[in-house]
Write a protein that holds these residues in place. Sequence first.
Motif, PDB file in Angstrom:
ATOM      1  N   ARG A   1       0.861  -1.188   0.000  1.00 50.29           N
ATOM      2  CA  ARG A   1       0.000   0.000   0.000  1.00 50.29           C
ATOM      3  C   ARG A   1       0.895   1.234   0.000  1.00 50.29           C
ATOM      4  NH1 ARG A   1      -1.796  -2.926   4.506  1.00 50.29           N
ATOM      5  NH2 ARG A   1      -0.789  -1.304   5.713  1.00 50.29           N
ATOM      6  N   PRO A   2       0.426   2.329  -0.590  1.00 49.58           N
ATOM      7  CA  PRO A   2       1.227   3.559  -0.552  1.00 49.58           C
ATOM      8  C   PRO A   2       1.606   3.912   0.892  1.00 49.58           C
ATOM      9  CG  PRO A   2      -0.583   3.818  -2.077  1.00 49.58           C
ATOM     10  CD  PRO A   2      -0.810   2.498  -1.354  1.00 49.58           C
ATOM     11  N   GLY A   3       2.874   4.246   1.079  1.00 54.24           N
ATOM     12  CA  GLY A   3       3.381   4.591   2.408  1.00 54.24           C
ATOM     13  C   GLY A   3       4.063   3.438   3.113  1.00 54.24           C
ATOM     14  N   ASP A   4       3.834   2.188   2.671  1.00 54.97           N
ATOM     15  CA  ASP A   4       4.508   1.046   3.299  1.00 54.97           C
ATOM     16  C   ASP A   4       6.003   1.130   3.066  1.00 54.97           C
ATOM     17  OD1 ASP A   4       2.086   0.013   4.070  1.00 54.97           O
ATOM     18  OD2 ASP A   4       2.105  -1.662   2.652  1.00 54.97           O
ATOM     19  N   ARG A   5       6.772   0.774   4.085  1.00 52.41           N
ATOM     20  CA  ARG A   5       8.217   0.810   3.936  1.00 52.41           C
ATOM     21  C   ARG A   5       8.707  -0.429   3.193  1.00 52.41           C
ATOM     22  NH1 ARG A   5      11.479  -0.693   9.204  1.00 52.41           N
ATOM     23  NH2 ARG A   5      10.514  -2.681   9.654  1.00 52.41           N
ATOM     24  N   VAL A   6       9.855  -0.267   2.562  1.00 50.34           N
ATOM     25  CA  VAL A   6      10.530  -1.352   1.858  1.00 50.34           C
ATOM     26  C   VAL A   6      11.929  -1.449   2.452  1.00 50.34           C
ATOM     27  CG1 VAL A   6      11.364  -2.171  -0.378  1.00 50.34           C
ATOM     28  CG2 VAL A   6       9.216  -0.901  -0.242  1.00 50.34           C
ATOM     29  N   LEU A   7      12.306  -2.648   2.853  1.00 47.52           N
ATOM     30  CA  LEU A   7      13.621  -2.874   3.458  1.00 47.52           C
ATOM     31  C   LEU A   7      14.671  -3.125   2.375  1.00 47.52           C
ATOM     32  CD1 LEU A   7      12.573  -5.169   6.448  1.00 47.52           C
ATOM     33  CD2 LEU A   7      12.988  -2.699   6.446  1.00 47.52           C
ATOM     34  N   PRO A   8      15.956  -2.995   2.727  1.00 46.42           N
ATOM     35  CA  PRO A   8      17.017  -3.168   1.731  1.00 46.42           C
ATOM     36  C   PRO A   8      17.113  -4.563   1.135  1.00 46.42           C
ATOM     37  CG  PRO A   8      17.860  -2.066   3.677  1.00 46.42           C
ATOM     38  CD  PRO A   8      16.467  -2.515   3.997  1.00 46.42           C
ATOM     39  N   ILE A   9      16.332  -5.520   1.598  1.00 48.19           N
ATOM     40  CA  ILE A   9      16.429  -6.888   1.086  1.00 48.19           C
ATOM     41  C   ILE A   9      15.066  -7.441   0.684  1.00 48.19           C
ATOM     42  CG2 ILE A   9      18.574  -7.564   2.218  1.00 48.19           C
ATOM     43  CD1 ILE A   9      16.882  -8.451   4.605  1.00 48.19           C
ATOM     44  N   ASP A  10      14.103  -6.593   0.434  1.00 48.39           N
ATOM     45  CA  ASP A  10      12.756  -7.024   0.073  1.00 48.39           C
ATOM     46  C   ASP A  10      12.624  -7.297  -1.424  1.00 48.39           C
ATOM     47  OD1 ASP A  10      11.676  -6.996   2.612  1.00 48.39           O
ATOM     48  OD2 ASP A  10      10.794  -5.008   2.419  1.00 48.39           O
ATOM     49  N   ARG A  11      11.625  -8.116  -1.767  1.00 51.51           N
ATOM     50  CA  ARG A  11      11.243  -8.364  -3.157  1.00 51.51           C
ATOM     51  C   ARG A  11       9.863  -7.747  -3.358  1.00 51.51           C
ATOM     52  NH1 ARG A  11      11.460 -14.281  -5.417  1.00 51.51           N
ATOM     53  NH2 ARG A  11      13.614 -13.595  -5.644  1.00 51.51           N
ATOM     54  N   VAL A  12       9.698  -7.027  -4.463  1.00 51.30           N
ATOM     55  CA  VAL A  12       8.408  -6.433  -4.806  1.00 51.30           C
ATOM     56  C   VAL A  12       7.964  -7.064  -6.115  1.00 51.30           C
ATOM     57  CG1 VAL A  12       7.149  -4.304  -5.292  1.00 51.30           C
ATOM     58  CG2 VAL A  12       9.045  -4.274  -3.654  1.00 51.30           C
ATOM     59  N   SER A  13       6.703  -7.490  -6.175  1.00 57.88           N
ATOM     60  CA  SER A  13       6.188  -8.092  -7.401  1.00 57.88           C
ATOM     61  C   SER A  13       4.845  -7.474  -7.760  1.00 57.88           C
ATOM     62  CB  SER A  13       6.061  -9.610  -7.249  1.00 57.88           C
ATOM     63  OG  SER A  13       5.112  -9.920  -6.256  1.00 57.88           O
ATOM     64  N   THR A  14       4.582  -7.442  -9.061  1.00 58.98           N
ATOM     65  CA  THR A  14       3.309  -6.929  -9.572  1.00 58.98           C
ATOM     66  C   THR A  14       2.646  -8.014 -10.403  1.00 58.98           C
ATOM     67  OG1 THR A  14       4.346  -6.023 -11.564  1.00 58.98           O
ATOM     68  CG2 THR A  14       4.159  -4.541  -9.674  1.00 58.98           C
TER      69      THR A  14
END
Length: 164
Positions: free
Chosen positions: A63-76
């Motif tokens: 969700r907009p505003g959620d933090r992302v850590l230096p080792i996260d994976r983001v998928s769409t």
Amino acid sequence: MSHRLTILCAGLLAAAAAFAQPTPAAAPQPSAEAGAEAAAGFIKSAQGDVRVLGTDGTGRPARPGDRVLPIDRVSTGPDSGASLVLRDGTTLVMGPESRVDLKQFHFDPTTQEGGILVSLLRGSMRMITGLIGRTQPDAVRVETQTATIGIRGTDFIVTDSGQP
């Protein structure tokens, strides 16, 4: 069929461009969530099926505003897209059916030194570099399954079919 890596002009990814707006160097702070690890950045926008997968193996809707850590994976997912803003002002815009690992991110706002390593596993991504890319272009790298791209510009698009 052989694997294709295509670097496109910024105007060719119209769907992803709708998510991107250049971000000032002092990006807004991500929303606070549980965990003491410093955030690399935050989700600026998410449309459709966008998920963040942490190292613990658990995924969550982004969700907009959620933090992302230096080792996260983001998928769409299909017909989905997202944009992330890192603490140095770098913007990553992901197109549909994309998977990106933020493998490494470190940034010292006092000295403006740091490094970014992003792995595009599948799909398309536009990157607009922030302070790290402007002051230390050699410290920004993008990997795909068959190539590593050293950044010399500040705005580019890369696609990867995810097929070897």
